[in-house]
Design a protein around this motif. Structure first.
Motif, short mmCIF file in Angstrom:
data_model
loop_
_atom_site.label_atom_id
_atom_site.label_comp_id
_atom_site.label_asym_id
_atom_site.label_seq_id
_atom_site.Cartn_x
_atom_site.Cartn_y
_atom_site.Cartn_z
N ALA A 146 0.85 -1.20 0.00
CA ALA A 146 0.00 0.00 0.00
C ALA A 146 0.88 1.24 0.00
O ALA A 146 1.89 1.30 0.71
CB ALA A 146 -0.92 -0.01 1.21
N GLY A 147 0.49 2.20 -0.82
CA GLY A 147 1.27 3.42 -0.97
C GLY A 147 2.26 3.36 -2.11
O GLY A 147 2.83 4.39 -2.50
N GLY A 148 2.45 2.18 -2.66
CA GLY A 148 3.40 2.01 -3.75
C GLY A 148 2.80 2.33 -5.11
O GLY A 148 1.66 2.80 -5.21
N SER A 149 3.59 2.05 -6.14
CA SER A 149 3.19 2.39 -7.51
C SER A 149 3.41 1.21 -8.44
O SER A 149 4.28 0.36 -8.20
CB SER A 149 4.00 3.58 -8.02
N ASN A 203 -0.43 5.28 -8.74
CA ASN A 203 0.33 5.72 -7.56
C ASN A 203 -0.54 5.66 -6.32
O ASN A 203 -1.77 5.55 -6.41
CB ASN A 203 0.82 7.15 -7.77
N SER A 204 0.10 5.72 -5.18
CA SER A 204 -0.61 5.71 -3.89
C SER A 204 -1.63 4.58 -3.84
O SER A 204 -2.79 4.77 -3.48
CB SER A 204 -1.31 7.06 -3.65
N GLU A 213 -7.84 -1.64 -1.69
CA GLU A 213 -9.05 -1.76 -2.49
C GLU A 213 -8.80 -1.65 -4.00
O GLU A 213 -9.73 -1.81 -4.79
CB GLU A 213 -10.09 -0.72 -2.06
N ASP A 214 -7.57 -1.35 -4.39
CA ASP A 214 -7.22 -1.37 -5.81
C ASP A 214 -6.89 -2.78 -6.29
O ASP A 214 -6.67 -2.99 -7.49
CB ASP A 214 -6.02 -0.45 -6.08
N GLN A 249 -2.97 -9.23 -13.04
CA GLN A 249 -3.34 -9.16 -11.63
C GLN A 249 -2.55 -8.08 -10.91
O GLN A 249 -1.31 -8.02 -11.02
CB GLN A 249 -3.10 -10.51 -10.94
N VAL A 250 -3.26 -7.25 -10.17
CA VAL A 250 -2.63 -6.27 -9.29
C VAL A 250 -3.07 -6.59 -7.86
O VAL A 250 -4.27 -6.66 -7.59
CB VAL A 250 -3.06 -4.83 -9.66
N THR A 251 -2.11 -6.81 -7.00
CA THR A 251 -2.40 -7.11 -5.61
C THR A 251 -1.68 -6.10 -4.73
O THR A 251 -0.46 -5.95 -4.83
CB THR A 251 -1.94 -8.53 -5.24
N VAL A 252 -2.45 -5.40 -3.91
CA VAL A 252 -1.90 -4.38 -3.02
C VAL A 252 -2.03 -4.89 -1.59
O VAL A 252 -3.14 -5.14 -1.11
CB VAL A 252 -2.62 -3.04 -3.18
N SER A 253 -0.91 -5.06 -0.94
CA SER A 253 -0.93 -5.56 0.43
C SER A 253 -0.93 -4.39 1.40
O SER A 253 -0.25 -3.39 1.20
CB SER A 253 0.29 -6.44 0.69
N SER A 254 -1.70 -4.55 2.46
CA SER A 254 -1.83 -3.46 3.44
C SER A 254 -0.85 -3.65 4.59
O SER A 254 -0.19 -4.68 4.70
CB SER A 254 -3.26 -3.39 3.96
#
Length: 125
Positions: free
Chosen positions: A14-17, A84-85, A89-90, A120-125
Motif C-alpha cells: 500500500a502506498g506504492g506504484s 500511484n498511492s 481496495e485497488d 493481476q494487481v495485488t496491493v498488500s496493506s
C-alpha cells in the motif's frame, strides 16, 4: 483482428506504484476508444480510466482520480496506466479494452467489444 495485451501487474505494498501497459494491434489506433477496467473477486467489472479517442482528455473513476494516470503512445500503439498511492481496495485483475468510435461513456465496460487478458494487481496493506 483487434489484439490487446496487458502487462505490468504484480504485488505491491500500500502506498506504492505500478505501471500497467497495454500493447494494441490489428486496428487503427486513432479511431478507437481505449480503456482500463478492473474486476475484484465477487465484484462486477468497473471502469478505471479511459480515453474517448486518442488525443482527447481522459476520464477517471472517482475512486482513482488524482492517483492514476492514463496515457498513450500513438507510435508504439501502447496505452499505459500509471498507478500511484495504491490502496488495498485497488486489488483486482486489470484489463485493457478497445471499441470503435468515440464515446463520452467510455468508462462503461458494456460498450467495449475487444478485451485483452487481464493482469493481476495485488496491493498488500
Amino acid at each position: 483482428e483487434v489484439q490487446l495485451v496487458a502487462s505490468g501487474g504484480g504485488l505491491v505494498q500500500a502506498g506504492g506504484s505500478l505501471r500497467l501497459s497495454c500493447a494494441a494491434s490489428g486496428f487503427t489506433f486513432d479511431d478507437y476508444a481505449i480503456g482500463w477496467f478492473r474486476q475484484a473477486p465477487g465484484e462486477e467489472r468497473e471502469g478505471v480510466s479511459c480515453i474517448p479517442i486518442i488525443g482527447d482528455s481522459a476520464y477517471y473513476a472517482h475512486s482513482v482520480k488524482g492517483r492514476f494516470t492514463i496515457s498513450s503512445d500513438n507510435v508504439k500503439k501502447m496505452v499505459y496506466l500509471q498507478m500511484n498511492s495504491l490502496k488495498s481496495e485497488d486489488t483486482a485483475v486489470y484489463y485493457c479494452a478497445a471499441r470503435y468510435g468515440t464515446t463520452r461513456l467510455c468508462l462503461l465496460p458494456a460498450l467495449y467489444d475487444s478485451w485483452g487478458k487481464g493482469t493481476q494487481v495485488t496491493v498488500s496493506s
